[in-house]
Design a protein around this motif. Structure first.
Motif, PDB file in Angstrom:
ATOM      1  N   GLU A 132      37.074  38.559  42.389  1.00  9.33           N
ATOM      2  CA  GLU A 132      38.369  38.138  42.917  1.00  9.33           C
ATOM      3  C   GLU A 132      38.609  36.660  42.591  1.00  9.33           C
ATOM      4  O   GLU A 132      38.539  35.786  43.452  1.00  9.33           O
ATOM      5  N   THR A 133      38.901  36.413  41.324  1.00  8.43           N
ATOM      6  CA  THR A 133      39.111  35.072  40.805  1.00  8.43           C
ATOM      7  C   THR A 133      40.468  35.003  40.111  1.00  8.43           C
ATOM      8  O   THR A 133      41.147  36.024  39.942  1.00  8.43           O
ATOM      9  N   THR A 134      40.846  33.812  39.705  1.00 11.81           N
ATOM     10  CA  THR A 134      42.125  33.648  39.012  1.00 11.81           C
ATOM     11  C   THR A 134      42.162  34.463  37.730  1.00 11.81           C
ATOM     12  O   THR A 134      43.186  35.079  37.395  1.00 11.81           O
ATOM     13  N   GLU A 135      41.047  34.496  36.999  1.00  7.07           N
ATOM     14  CA  GLU A 135      41.004  35.266  35.751  1.00  7.07           C
ATOM     15  C   GLU A 135      40.993  36.760  36.031  1.00  7.07           C
ATOM     16  O   GLU A 135      41.631  37.543  35.330  1.00  7.07           O
ATOM     17  N   GLY A 136      40.220  37.190  37.046  1.00  8.77           N
ATOM     18  CA  GLY A 136      40.178  38.592  37.436  1.00  8.77           C
ATOM     19  C   GLY A 136      39.336  39.437  36.519  1.00  8.77           C
ATOM     20  O   GLY A 136      39.584  39.508  35.311  1.00  8.77           O
ATOM     21  N   ALA A 137      38.323  40.107  37.055  1.00  6.76           N
ATOM     22  CA  ALA A 137      37.447  40.937  36.243  1.00  6.76           C
ATOM     23  C   ALA A 137      36.823  42.030  37.093  1.00  6.76           C
ATOM     24  O   ALA A 137      36.879  42.004  38.330  1.00  6.76           O
ATOM     25  N   VAL A 138      36.224  43.010  36.403  1.00  6.65           N
ATOM     26  CA  VAL A 138      35.442  44.067  37.044  1.00  6.65           C
ATOM     27  C   VAL A 138      34.052  44.057  36.420  1.00  6.65           C
ATOM     28  O   VAL A 138      33.915  43.989  35.195  1.00  6.65           O
ATOM     29  N   ALA A 139      33.029  44.117  37.277  1.00  6.19           N
ATOM     30  CA  ALA A 139      31.647  44.184  36.810  1.00  6.19           C
ATOM     31  C   ALA A 139      31.033  45.507  37.237  1.00  6.19           C
ATOM     32  O   ALA A 139      31.403  46.077  38.272  1.00  6.19           O
ATOM     33  N   ALA A 140      30.094  46.007  36.423  1.00 10.60           N
ATOM     34  CA  ALA A 140      29.388  47.249  36.727  1.00 10.60           C
ATOM     35  C   ALA A 140      27.898  46.959  36.856  1.00 10.60           C
ATOM     36  O   ALA A 140      27.339  46.168  36.085  1.00 10.60           O
ATOM     37  N   PHE A 141      27.265  47.606  37.826  1.00 11.71           N
ATOM     38  CA  PHE A 141      25.843  47.419  38.081  1.00 11.71           C
ATOM     39  C   PHE A 141      25.146  48.779  38.136  1.00 11.71           C
ATOM     40  O   PHE A 141      25.657  49.715  38.762  1.00 11.71           O
TER      41      PHE A 141
END
Length: 351
Positions: free
Chosen positions: A65-74
């Motif tokens: 939840e940042t300005t750039e916005g991303a999704v991470a998988a673990f």
């Protein structure tokens, strides 16, 4: 209905506020107690988590939840101390993703800051790719600070899996959308307008699938809705307060959970720092506030029912803990049973 105890839990948190990223915890099946086993800060501000699966194993997805916005998988296939990052986080093409859902071969994110929903394809190992589709919201609401534009706060599939629902705090609306699984394109089928200024935040369904409950943040109320999956129509029926009379506020409802048997609904209230207990009628069309109990900390951002349906877990963001409660089967009232330290806690999911 799943009635087995979970073996592991994962707690999301805000690293920008002192959180440790994603905390892994073992779950005691007899008491519900959480015991930390490890943590990872491989991604910034993993504020919301969701569990998915591939042919190769189980995957934990996290928004950044940042300005750039991303999704991470673990990778969480093996019971390791902390989840292992798969590849690199994928951009969502939107700012401030605050919620995500796993739908088929895609991960969907609700991007609060910019007011959009993104669709990210998922590879064979669970790694997401950059967003291939972005559905942008339009409009605003009457609140002078919080509703100057759209603010997508949640995205989730309906119980049939045919529709995607998209809750927007900034426009006081819930969109009913269709997802093309082949292309990743998402289109708006219908939009339901809720009372102006309520600020809808999250939505959850009755076990029957015929009713849905929208939690409103700007006014501490629950909107009961009828859901017609055959036509993709959400219809607001009425509102119920989630705070006791006489409370001067402010109070901001954050999340709701519905009992497996459909008799009760619980709502987390920030500001009032409580869990509201609401009774539901046999059809699920009416809700009534029964009581509230302390949430065990300060600023409950998330409320999660465990897989057995017998315990609630509150992620108390500002006091930095996750508190769990045993639920009285007759009255629906939660009773505090324990807690675990979790700085800047934002959500809990079970695997």
């Amino acid at each position: 209905m799943c009635d087995r105890s979970a073996e592991r839990a994962f707690i999301g948190s805000f690293t920008s506020a002192g959180g440790r990223g994603i905390i892994s915890a073992a779950v005691d099946g007899s008491t519900g107690a959480l015991k930390e086993t490890g943590a990872t800060d491989a991604v910034a501000d993993p504020s919301y988590l969701a569990i998915g699966a591939t042919d190769r194993g189980r995957v934990l997805y996290a928004v950044s939840e940042t300005t750039e916005g991303a999704v991470a998988a673990f990778d969480i296939t093996e019971d390791t101390a902390a989840p292992r990052l798969i590849g690199v986080p994928a951009p969502v093409r939107g700012a401030g993703p605050t919620h995500l859902a796993v739908v088929g071969g895609h991960v969907l994110t609700a991007n609060y800051t910019c007011g959009s929903v993104s669709v990210l394809p998922v590879g064979p190992d669970g790694e997401p790719s950059a967003a291939v589709g972005v559905l942008r919201h339009e409009g605003r609401g009457p609140h002078p600070q919080r509703q100057r534009g759209p603010h997508a706060h949640q995205v989730l599939p309906d119980p049939t899996g045919q529709w995607i629902l998209d809750v927007d705090l900034g426009t006081d609306s819930v969109g009913v959308c269709e997802l093309d699984p082949a292309t990743g394109d998402m289109s708006l089928h219908r939009e339901t307008a809720l009372r102006p200024g309520t600020g809808p935040r999250h939505l959850t369904f009755h076990p029957s699938g015929r009713h849905a409950y929208v939690i409103n943040e700007l006014e501490p109320t629950l909107t009961v809705c009828r859901w017609d999956a055959s036509e993709g129509v959400l219809e607001a029926l009425g509102e119920t307060t989630v705070l006791p009379g006489g409370f001067a506020g402010p109070g901001y409802a954050s999340e709701a959970a519905v009992a497996h048997d459909g008799r009760f609904l619980w709502v987390a209230n920030r500001g009032h720092d409580s869990i509201a207990v609401l009774g539901l009628d046999a059809s699920g069309a009416r809700a009534e506030l029964i009581t509230t109990v302390p949430c065990g900390g300060h600023w409950p951002r998330d409320l999660t029912l465990d897989p057995t349906g017998t315990r609630l877990y509150a992620a108390n963001e500002r006091s930095g803990d996750v508190t769990w409660f045993d639920i009285d089967a007759r009255s629906g009232v939660p009773r505090r049973a324990g807690s675990i330290a979790a700085p800047a806690a934002s959500c809990v999911v079970f695997a």
